[in-house]
Design a protein around this motif. Structure first.
Motif, PDB file in Angstrom:
ATOM      1  N   ILE A 175       0.850  -1.199   0.000  1.00 40.06           N
ATOM      2  CA  ILE A 175       0.000   0.000   0.000  1.00 40.06           C
ATOM      3  C   ILE A 175       0.882   1.244   0.000  1.00 40.06           C
ATOM      4  O   ILE A 175       1.863   1.319   0.738  1.00 40.06           O
ATOM      5  N   LEU A 176       0.520   2.214  -0.829  1.00 40.83           N
ATOM      6  CA  LEU A 176       1.188   3.525  -0.834  1.00 40.83           C
ATOM      7  C   LEU A 176       0.149   4.577  -0.461  1.00 40.83           C
ATOM      8  O   LEU A 176      -0.890   4.698  -1.121  1.00 40.83           O
ATOM      9  N   ILE A 177       0.421   5.305   0.602  1.00 37.20           N
ATOM     10  CA  ILE A 177      -0.497   6.342   1.088  1.00 37.20           C
ATOM     11  C   ILE A 177       0.151   7.703   0.853  1.00 37.20           C
ATOM     12  O   ILE A 177       1.333   7.883   1.138  1.00 37.20           O
ATOM     13  N   PHE A 178      -0.601   8.653   0.314  1.00 33.22           N
ATOM     14  CA  PHE A 178      -0.040   9.988   0.147  1.00 33.22           C
ATOM     15  C   PHE A 178      -1.017  11.041   0.649  1.00 33.22           C
ATOM     16  O   PHE A 178      -2.233  10.875   0.613  1.00 33.22           O
ATOM     17  N   GLY A 179      -0.435  12.109   1.145  1.00 37.35           N
ATOM     18  CA  GLY A 179      -1.216  13.199   1.713  1.00 37.35           C
ATOM     19  C   GLY A 179      -0.271  14.194   2.348  1.00 37.35           C
ATOM     20  O   GLY A 179       0.882  13.866   2.650  1.00 37.35           O
ATOM     21  N   PHE A 247       6.541   0.134   7.969  1.00 37.83           N
ATOM     22  CA  PHE A 247       6.015   1.376   7.406  1.00 37.83           C
ATOM     23  C   PHE A 247       7.168   2.294   7.055  1.00 37.83           C
ATOM     24  O   PHE A 247       7.930   2.721   7.929  1.00 37.83           O
ATOM     25  N   LEU A 248       7.322   2.605   5.765  1.00 39.71           N
ATOM     26  CA  LEU A 248       8.363   3.504   5.272  1.00 39.71           C
ATOM     27  C   LEU A 248       7.741   4.870   5.001  1.00 39.71           C
ATOM     28  O   LEU A 248       7.139   5.103   3.952  1.00 39.71           O
ATOM     29  N   ASP A 249       7.863   5.772   5.966  1.00 37.85           N
ATOM     30  CA  ASP A 249       7.285   7.112   5.850  1.00 37.85           C
ATOM     31  C   ASP A 249       8.211   8.002   5.025  1.00 37.85           C
ATOM     32  O   ASP A 249       9.432   7.921   5.141  1.00 37.85           O
ATOM     33  N   GLU A 250       7.629   8.880   4.201  1.00 37.62           N
ATOM     34  CA  GLU A 250       8.371   9.794   3.314  1.00 37.62           C
ATOM     35  C   GLU A 250       9.346   9.015   2.424  1.00 37.62           C
ATOM     36  O   GLU A 250      10.533   9.303   2.346  1.00 37.62           O
ATOM     37  N   SER A 288       4.011   2.174   2.556  1.00 46.08           N
ATOM     38  CA  SER A 288       4.852   3.366   2.427  1.00 46.08           C
ATOM     39  C   SER A 288       3.972   4.605   2.277  1.00 46.08           C
ATOM     40  O   SER A 288       2.763   4.504   2.021  1.00 46.08           O
ATOM     41  N   SER A 289       4.596   5.763   2.433  1.00 47.24           N
ATOM     42  CA  SER A 289       3.840   7.008   2.288  1.00 47.24           C
ATOM     43  C   SER A 289       4.719   8.091   1.701  1.00 47.24           C
ATOM     44  O   SER A 289       5.947   8.042   1.796  1.00 47.24           O
ATOM     45  N   THR A 290       4.083   9.086   1.087  1.00 48.79           N
ATOM     46  CA  THR A 290       4.760  10.295   0.618  1.00 48.79           C
ATOM     47  C   THR A 290       3.894  11.487   1.018  1.00 48.79           C
ATOM     48  O   THR A 290       2.674  11.355   1.168  1.00 48.79           O
ATOM     49  N   ASN A 291       4.539  12.649   1.201  1.00 54.68           N
ATOM     50  CA  ASN A 291       3.758  13.846   1.539  1.00 54.68           C
ATOM     51  C   ASN A 291       3.464  14.702   0.313  1.00 54.68           C
ATOM     52  O   ASN A 291       2.993  15.822   0.426  1.00 54.68           O
ATOM     53  N   VAL A 292       3.778  14.160  -0.863  1.00 55.00           N
ATOM     54  CA  VAL A 292       3.440  14.797  -2.139  1.00 55.00           C
ATOM     55  C   VAL A 292       2.855  13.731  -3.050  1.00 55.00           C
ATOM     56  O   VAL A 292       2.953  12.533  -2.781  1.00 55.00           O
ATOM     57  N   ASP A 293       2.246  14.170  -4.132  1.00 59.67           N
ATOM     58  CA  ASP A 293       1.701  13.230  -5.102  1.00 59.67           C
ATOM     59  C   ASP A 293       2.840  12.339  -5.615  1.00 59.67           C
ATOM     60  O   ASP A 293       3.817  12.838  -6.177  1.00 59.67           O
ATOM     61  N   PRO A 294       2.783  11.009  -5.409  1.00 59.25           N
ATOM     62  CA  PRO A 294       3.895  10.145  -5.811  1.00 59.25           C
ATOM     63  C   PRO A 294       4.180  10.185  -7.301  1.00 59.25           C
ATOM     64  O   PRO A 294       5.328  10.019  -7.723  1.00 59.25           O
TER      65      PRO A 294
END
Length: 466
Positions: A175-179, A247-250, A288-294
């Motif tokens: 799962i990739l979460i962004f926001g 969980f790999l944040d940013e 994983s997650s990103t704080n911008v549109d991947p």
């Protein structure tokens, strides 16, 4: 400027910075050694300057010395992680960048700028060890604190997100979460873990942007004994996560080189410790997650396309708070209840004017900013039971005054000039600052970022009396 004056100025400069600096000539003789480097290595500059590297440090060879390598290649060596022991037995962990000094295309000297990360590494090691422990206060046995029931919302957007996240939890794919920052991505990730078949297994999280690149690889993959001087056998986060969730944040902050190594781990489902030869099976689920549109990160080259496709089997978007205004009331109620328990305040309410402002404010820091604002305001209550504008931090209070609604009583078409409106707003800001600090001019001036004398002048000009 005379050369001896320039040398003196440079000496003072290098002795005033927080990084260690060591300079050698083209033969490896130390010609400068600053005070921070002396503190770092427990060595005296008087006993170092004038000696060769091999006389000061044990086992200095062409392969182990960046200075000697740079003399031969003429190329800098950037941000290399080194661990070694001084002649007094002190372990030193540094990140060093080494540069040549060229004259007529010939290396005449070499210097290194070294950042001490010993305490930082010790802290990370302790943190990683704590992740193996069970039963930490406030945490579940798996290392989490939140479930889907912990998420407070009222908006259709969040309702749809939670429904999708519940489905994603059961499927067990990547799962990739962004926001945006502060929207609560880790809270959602923990909820997914606790709704999945892996809920009894460990949950391990790391912010990829918070760890120096030179340490991150060993933290993720682990180290083998002897991988570098002082290295011990240690588990990486992939291994610590076991059959649980990592969980790999940013994610987008990882270097392209490390992204390539991460991709190999995901493809082979095997990890090799830094300095090791054995392959270790990887069983954990990756979120994983990103704080911008991947996809924007893919297009601008900060995120590998193949890694994106590998990790974005399921994508979830957490909208910013300004796009889900319906959630603000529910969050206000939650945070009021939370902090009135923490501070022992009893029942606390929010004034109508302040609640209206909270509904109109764009919350660039999202849920995190809302929570911190409420906590700050409640700490300023002084026994009262209703939060008002005067309890807000100054930076957000000034934004309250600048909203269109706050001007409605100040400006009436045809009766007020711009100068009159600005004068009245300034007067209100100054009065609120003075009132919040019980008339203390020094504290009031500091809170709004002006000098005490400036505030006194403005009070006289605007006829403000305490």
């Amino acid at each position: 400027m005379p050369s001896d004056v320039l040398v003196l100025a440079l000496r003072h400069l290098f002795n005033s910075i927080e990084e260690g600096v060591i300079v050698t000539d083209h033969e490896g003789k130390i010609i400068f050694y600053n005070s921070e480097m002396a503190k770092l290595e427990d060595l005296s500059p008087e006993n170092v300057v004038g000696r060769y590297l091999a006389d000061v440090y044990d086992a200095v060879t062409l392969e182990s010395s960046e200075h000697l390598t740079v003399v031969l290649t003429g190329e800098p060596i950037l941000e290399k992680h080194k661990t070694y022991f001084t002649n007094k037995g002190k372990e030193v962990n540094i990140i060093a960048s080494t540069f040549p000094v060229l004259e007529n295309r010939k290396v005449v000297a070499v210097y290194s700028v070294c950042k001490n990360i010993t305490k930082y590494k010790e802290l990370l090691t302790k943190t990683m060890q704590l992740q193996d422990q069970i039963g930490v206060e406030g945490y579940r046995d798996n290392g989490t604190r939140y479930t889907f029931e912990s998420i407070n919302y009222a908006s259709p957007a969040m309702q749809s997100l939670i429904l999708s996240a519940r489905k994603a939890a059961v499927v067990d794919g990547y799962i990739l979460i962004f926001g945006e920052t502060g929207t609560g991505k880790e809270l959602l990730v923990q909820a997914i873990h606790n709704h999945s078949a892996r809920k009894k297994e460990p949950f391990v999280a790391i912010n990829c942007a918070a760890i120096p690149e030179t340490l991150l690889e060993s933290i993720l993959f682990g180290t083998a004994k002897g991988a570098f001087t002082g290295a011990v056998e240690s588990k990486g986060l992939f291994q610590q996560a076991g059959n649980g969730t990592l969980f790999l944040d940013e994610l987008n902050s990882l270097s392209i080189a490390l992204q390539a190594k991460l991709l190999r781990v995901l493809q082979e489902k095997m990890v090799r410790r830094v300095g090791g030869t054995n392959e270790i099976s990887v069983q954990c689920r990756i979120i994983s997650s990103t704080n911008v549109d991947p996809w924007e990160s893919v297009k601008n080259g900060t995120l590998r396309k193949d890694l994106f496709y590998r990790l974005a089997v399921i994508t979830l978007y957490v909208p910013p708070l300004k796009d889900r205004k319906e959630d603000i009331e529910a969050l206000i109620s939650h945070f009021l209840n939370k902090y009135q328990r923490i501070y022992g305040l009893g029942s606390v309410q929010m004034g109508n004017e302040l609640e209206t402002f909270f509904g109109r404010y764009p919350w660039p820091g999202n849920v995190r900013e809302l929570e911190h604002t409420i906590e700050s305001a409640m700490s300023m209550l002084d026994g009262r039971k209703v939060l008002t504008i005067e309890h807000l931090p100054h930076y957000i209070k000034s934004k309250f005054l600048s909203q269109d609604g706050a001007f409605s009583e100040l400006y009436k078409k045809g009766s007020s000039t711009l100068a009159q409106v600005l004068r009245e707003v300034e007067k209100r800001v100054l009065w609120e600052a003075l009132k919040s600090h019980d008339g203390n001019i020094t504290k009031a001036a500091d809170s709004i970022g002006i000098a005490r004398q400036n505030l006194q002048y403005r009070m006289k000009k605007l006829k403000i009396e305490l």
